[in-house]
Design a protein around this motif. Structure first.
Motif, PDB file in Angstrom:
ATOM      1  N   UNK A   1      16.124  36.176  22.969  1.00  0.00           N
ATOM      2  CA  UNK A   1      16.689  37.415  22.200  1.00  0.00           C
ATOM      3  C   UNK A   1      16.986  38.545  22.772  1.00  0.00           C
ATOM      4  N   UNK A   2      17.620  39.483  22.181  1.00  0.00           N
ATOM      5  CA  UNK A   2      18.483  40.545  22.684  1.00  0.00           C
ATOM      6  C   UNK A   2      18.610  41.754  21.797  1.00  0.00           C
ATOM      7  N   UNK A   3      18.005  42.995  21.889  1.00  0.00           N
ATOM      8  CA  UNK A   3      17.978  43.895  21.014  1.00  0.00           C
ATOM      9  C   UNK A   3      17.291  45.122  21.274  1.00  0.00           C
ATOM     10  N   UNK A   4      17.347  46.228  20.520  1.00  0.00           N
ATOM     11  CA  UNK A   4      16.633  47.341  20.796  1.00  0.00           C
ATOM     12  C   UNK A   4      15.378  47.251  20.195  1.00  0.00           C
ATOM     13  N   UNK A   5      14.469  47.894  20.812  1.00  0.00           N
ATOM     14  CA  UNK A   5      12.840  47.719  20.440  1.00  0.00           C
ATOM     15  C   UNK A   5      12.442  48.609  19.180  1.00  0.00           C
ATOM     16  N   UNK A   6      11.761  47.872  18.283  1.00  0.00           N
ATOM     17  CA  UNK A   6      11.137  48.635  17.226  1.00  0.00           C
ATOM     18  C   UNK A   6       9.466  48.362  17.516  1.00  0.00           C
ATOM     19  N   UNK A   7       8.941  49.255  18.207  1.00  0.00           N
ATOM     20  CA  UNK A   7       7.482  48.845  18.678  1.00  0.00           C
ATOM     21  C   UNK A   7       6.398  49.588  17.433  1.00  0.00           C
ATOM     22  N   UNK A   8       5.215  48.988  17.717  1.00  0.00           N
ATOM     23  CA  UNK A   8       4.171  49.079  16.759  1.00  0.00           C
ATOM     24  C   UNK A   8       2.966  48.590  17.158  1.00  0.00           C
ATOM     25  N   UNK A   9       1.821  49.132  16.752  1.00  0.00           N
ATOM     26  CA  UNK A   9       0.707  48.558  17.339  1.00  0.00           C
ATOM     27  C   UNK A   9      -0.020  47.694  15.883  1.00  0.00           C
ATOM     28  N   UNK A  10      -0.943  46.748  16.070  1.00  0.00           N
ATOM     29  CA  UNK A  10      -1.458  45.945  15.275  1.00  0.00           C
ATOM     30  C   UNK A  10      -2.896  45.669  15.496  1.00  0.00           C
ATOM     31  N   UNK A  11      -3.703  46.112  14.399  1.00  0.00           N
ATOM     32  CA  UNK A  11      -5.192  45.942  14.560  1.00  0.00           C
ATOM     33  C   UNK A  11      -5.445  44.447  14.517  1.00  0.00           C
ATOM     34  N   UNK A  12      -6.400  44.049  15.442  1.00  0.00           N
ATOM     35  CA  UNK A  12      -6.825  42.506  15.553  1.00  0.00           C
ATOM     36  C   UNK A  12      -7.241  42.087  14.429  1.00  0.00           C
ATOM     37  N   UNK A  13      -6.822  41.150  13.927  1.00  0.00           N
ATOM     38  CA  UNK A  13      -7.134  40.599  12.819  1.00  0.00           C
ATOM     39  C   UNK A  13      -6.610  40.881  11.415  1.00  0.00           C
ATOM     40  N   UNK A  14      -5.633  41.605  11.624  1.00  0.00           N
ATOM     41  CA  UNK A  14      -4.778  42.169  10.346  1.00  0.00           C
ATOM     42  C   UNK A  14      -3.404  41.969  10.580  1.00  0.00           C
ATOM     43  N   UNK A  15      -2.626  42.132   9.466  1.00  0.00           N
ATOM     44  CA  UNK A  15      -1.189  41.958   9.552  1.00  0.00           C
ATOM     45  C   UNK A  15      -0.377  42.604   8.774  1.00  0.00           C
ATOM     46  N   UNK A  16      -0.935  43.701   7.929  1.00  0.00           N
ATOM     47  CA  UNK A  16      -0.254  44.238   7.009  1.00  0.00           C
ATOM     48  C   UNK A  16       0.918  45.164   7.563  1.00  0.00           C
ATOM     49  N   UNK A  17       0.660  45.649   8.812  1.00  0.00           N
ATOM     50  CA  UNK A  17       1.608  46.646   9.726  1.00  0.00           C
ATOM     51  C   UNK A  17       2.969  45.757   9.836  1.00  0.00           C
ATOM     52  N   UNK A  18       2.823  44.488  10.275  1.00  0.00           N
ATOM     53  CA  UNK A  18       3.947  43.734  10.294  1.00  0.00           C
ATOM     54  C   UNK A  18       4.810  43.347   9.085  1.00  0.00           C
TER      55      UNK A  18
END
Length: 216
Positions: free
Chosen positions: A48-65
């Motif tokens: 993979x190669x590209x600009x980062x789009x960072x964020x955090x993710x609460x353990x055991x949850x995936x709504x943020x994704x």
């Protein structure tokens, strides 16, 4: 002369960086930005190669994704600080297909994913610390737009992310162009060294480990 050096910076990054190896870029950058060896491609051949789009993710949850998928620009690499939580698989085949449709370039996470074979089959590059079949909740909204820290490496939005079989390296956006140029030069020098070795030169002499002058 490598013609990629003549391209405008914005056009070069996606193509020219993808032609470089993680090891070469890491060395050219002064050995900065490498994530730990625990972050690996989930299947052979993934890059993979590209600009980062960072964020955090609460353990055991995936709504943020799910939310980040529709905020990240096409071509971005989703970089998830999952707090090293490995006992859930918040990213799987369905989200991978959605990411691919959106034009996302790949995923890097300090957590786990699942559906490895299905993700590999569609050719979506994923680099993770683990694999876990356990499901997740969908409760905690995303907090987007800030930096994350993975394995001591600060990842800001727009930093360049490169991944291959050796792992992942992150280059600060302000240094991305110069590191790319240095990587291209380093790769050319390494090709020349390999050719010298094929012709019979000793590594001891090539690198001046034996006290002899390195041939220019």
């Amino acid at each position: 002369m490598n013609t990629t050096t003549l391209l405008p910076p914005a056009a070069r990054f996606s193509g020219a960086y993808a032609e470089q190896s993680v090891a070469t870029v890491h060395e050219a950058a002064g050995r900065i930005g490498a994530l730990s060896s625990a972050v690996k491609p989930i299947a052979a051949g993934m890059k993979l190669s590209g600009p980062a789009f960072p964020f955090t993710l609460k353990p055991g949850d995936n709504l943020a994704i799910h939310e980040a998928l529709y905020e990240a620009p096409a071509g971005s690499v989703l970089v998830i600080d999952a707090y090293d939580f490995l006992e859930a698989g918040p990213f799987g085949e369905i989200i991978a297909v959605a990411a691919q449709v959106r034009g996302i370039a790949g995923l890097v996470t300090s957590g786990s994913v699942r559906d490895r074979d299905a993700i590999a089959a569609i050719g979506f590059p994923v680099f993770a610390k683990g694999l876990c079949v356990k499901g997740t909740d969908k409760l905690v909204p995303a907090r987007l737009g800030g930096a994350v820290v993975i394995d001591g490496v600060v990842v800001n939005p727009g930093d360049w992310v490169l991944g291959d079989a050796d792992g992942v390296v992150v280059i600060p956006a302000a240094e991305a162009e110069s590191v790319l140029n240095q990587s291209i030069e380093r790769e050319a020098k390494e090709r020349a060294i390999i050719e010298r070795i094929r012709q019979g030169a000793r590594t001891l002499d090539v690198y001046n480990f034996g006290g002899n002058e390195v041939a220019k």
